[in-house]
Design an enzyme around this catalytic site. Sequence first.
Site, mmCIF file in Angstrom:
data_model
loop_
_atom_site.group_PDB
_atom_site.id
_atom_site.type_symbol
_atom_site.label_atom_id
_atom_site.label_comp_id
_atom_site.label_asym_id
_atom_site.label_seq_id
_atom_site.Cartn_x
_atom_site.Cartn_y
_atom_site.Cartn_z
ATOM 1 N N THR A 1 33.595 1.524 -17.663
ATOM 2 C CA THR A 1 33.204 2.887 -17.351
ATOM 3 C C THR A 1 31.880 3.012 -16.625
ATOM 4 O O THR A 1 31.261 4.066 -16.676
ATOM 5 C CB THR A 1 33.134 3.764 -18.609
ATOM 6 O OG1 THR A 1 31.971 3.404 -19.348
ATOM 7 C CG2 THR A 1 34.346 3.609 -19.468
ATOM 8 N N GLU B 1 25.692 13.259 -18.072
ATOM 9 C CA GLU B 1 25.514 14.483 -17.284
ATOM 10 C C GLU B 1 25.466 15.738 -18.155
ATOM 11 O O GLU B 1 26.398 16.046 -18.882
ATOM 12 C CB GLU B 1 26.647 14.625 -16.279
ATOM 13 C CG GLU B 1 26.539 13.624 -15.135
ATOM 14 C CD GLU B 1 27.789 13.600 -14.267
ATOM 15 O OE1 GLU B 1 28.793 14.203 -14.667
ATOM 16 O OE2 GLU B 1 27.736 12.959 -13.209
#
Lengths: 383, 383
Positions: free
Chosen positions: B179, B259
């Site tokens: 990832t 984020e």
Amino acid sequence: MSVTAARGFRACGIAAGIKESGGADLALVVNDGPSLAAAGVFTTNRVKAAPVLWSEQVLKGGQVSAVVLNSGGANACTGPRGFQDTHATAERAAALLGHSAGEVAVCSTGLIGVPLPMDRLLAGLDAAVADLSEHGGEKAALAIMTTDTVAKTAVAAGDGWTVGGMAKGAGMLAPGLATMLVVLTTDAVADPETLDLALRSATRTTFDRIDSDGCMSTNDTVLLLASGASGVTPDAGAFAEAVRAVCADLAHQLIGDAEGASKDIRIEVVNAASEDDAVEVGRSVARNNLLKCAVHGEDPNWGRVLSAIGTTSATFDPDQLSVAINGVWVCKGGSVGEDRELVDMRFREVRITADLAAGSESAVIWTNDLTADYVHENSAYSS
Amino acid sequence: MSVTAARGFRACGIAAGIKESGGADLALVVNDGPSLAAAGVFTTNRVKAAPVLWSEQVLKGGQVSAVVLNSGGANACTGPRGFQDTHATAERAAALLGHSAGEVAVCSTGLIGVPLPMDRLLAGLDAAVADLSEHGGEKAALAIMTTDTVAKTAVAAGDGWTVGGMAKGAGMLAPGLATMLVVLTTDAVADPETLDLALRSATRTTFDRIDSDGCMSTNDTVLLLASGASGVTPDAGAFAEAVRAVCADLAHQLIGDAEGASKDIRIEVVNAASEDDAVEVGRSVARNNLLKCAVHGEDPNWGRVLSAIGTTSATFDPDQLSVAINGVWVCKGGSVGEDRELVDMRFREVRITADLAAGSESAVIWTNDLTADYVHENSAYSS
């Protein structure tokens, strides 16, 4: 309209004081017959609310004389007391109506893990029975709302018979099956098996194919009650189609009112090797938060569609995948296609087509965009 | 620190003009040996970027002399041209360094579906080779950032040897495996098989157990390069533990910089029948948007934990589930537990414990809250 569009039904919706807001929170739907045939479909979540456990048992008998629905509390994860509360609700309604409690279904919706204020709910039932009316369908639909902004009702007319219904649901919408509370009524003559067949066939391609936020509820219930009051036994195909049409209409209304949503996203997967593949891919795309954000920003970010497809077990060759957004094939053969500047995403409905180039099956899944309003609505207070 | 903490490595990071912002976007890590042993783990997404397809082939040989990494473009879903671009990148680096292209790994990160500006990238490689330094690890870590707000590096010291590394990743973080882009280096003496065993063991319980947003990338790559420059062959267990420690450190930094996140959520599933069950439950909870919103709102909404557990196939009895939030057992035996008002969620780290009461296995999954900032960051522009 709503649950009293079909003959043989009375309904009502009142404020029993379950919701702190004081709004309508208790609905009652009564089948006056002559038939009490019924079918039901419930959440596949393994953590089931007390009313789901109760109503599943009721539906095994294939007969429902009344449905009690409350908003303001899900009565889920409330232990033995929660089940006793549901039982007491059915008993009180049955006593007031002169029915058997074993034929009274119960549905609850609201916050998980909080016991219902039973004194208010039971007192409310007295008032609800007094308020029952053949025109009470709209008020019932209003009383089951939680974060819904509008009541959701639909109707389909057959040849001498009618199917109508109401639904609530705005968050925790994911196929599992039902993902909301829905009561459908019909005055057609139909036995429980016919109802069950029509209902399962309808929910499989409607409520089971909307996925607002990937979160499956503990309380999902879809009921179909037939009074037989029209005296007409419809053609099985026409009846099933009417049930499907009402379910599709309500499902679309649910997506259109999903929490915080600004876009309705229609994901059509075509040329799949199987319908299961098409559904798996559609759901994976529907649950991709990054894509949902991109749609919110009106950004035709097809790379996020491909990355979602890539996480599935469906049959496809990555180099053969194509994706259209609002009709523009922005990805062809797994790579850059038509100019993404051609995509117009200003309108509420956004259509994403994923071509797997692996067969001839297809499926449509509906979802919404992910917005700051969704975050706000689900973080600012418990729901 | 970073990839030059271990002896035998040089690195650099420069601005090649790939990013429109003009920021650093090209990193190079060179193994000066004497050993070139290496191992790699890649995304399990079936839609793989060109550099992943290339580097998988390189790693089959078990030898890596250099890694070229660029931000500013993922080179994913770019078709045959994309693969040719990766190949040309490896060829150019190999020619400049006097290596074989078949031993040069390539990693890319950025927007999917956009070809890389190869003229700038290849010219940048010339400048990068000139800039290589034994102290270049930090600059390399800076050059691979995308939406990251900080560079991520870690180091673990062994007995005469060192493991260091760098990572990038802030969105599209989901186990799949890696990832993100990660390069680890060591001066230990170790053959490719030892490296592979240590790396897979480490990623399985670190990078594979963070899930920021449920979205799996097309470009995930974790590489481990061993120069052997220390001349020390470490104990296999101590070496594996050092690799795990560096991976765990970097994984935690990735979650901490996800984020839009305002909370790091540690989900520990205990008393599971199997480790797979524990991981499945942990991931289901980690991906529940409603729960992530609730944590953002500092609302100990344990009902959303139970509804997420209920969607899994893990072994459990719904009436035996218990959930603690920051140490307060708000749900006991599937129902209401301690007073939710006792839960203090003011701090960034939130600990959720789910007790399945079904065995003795456990697992920890890390995720973040879902915030309006996440929506903004992923809807306001393409990324």
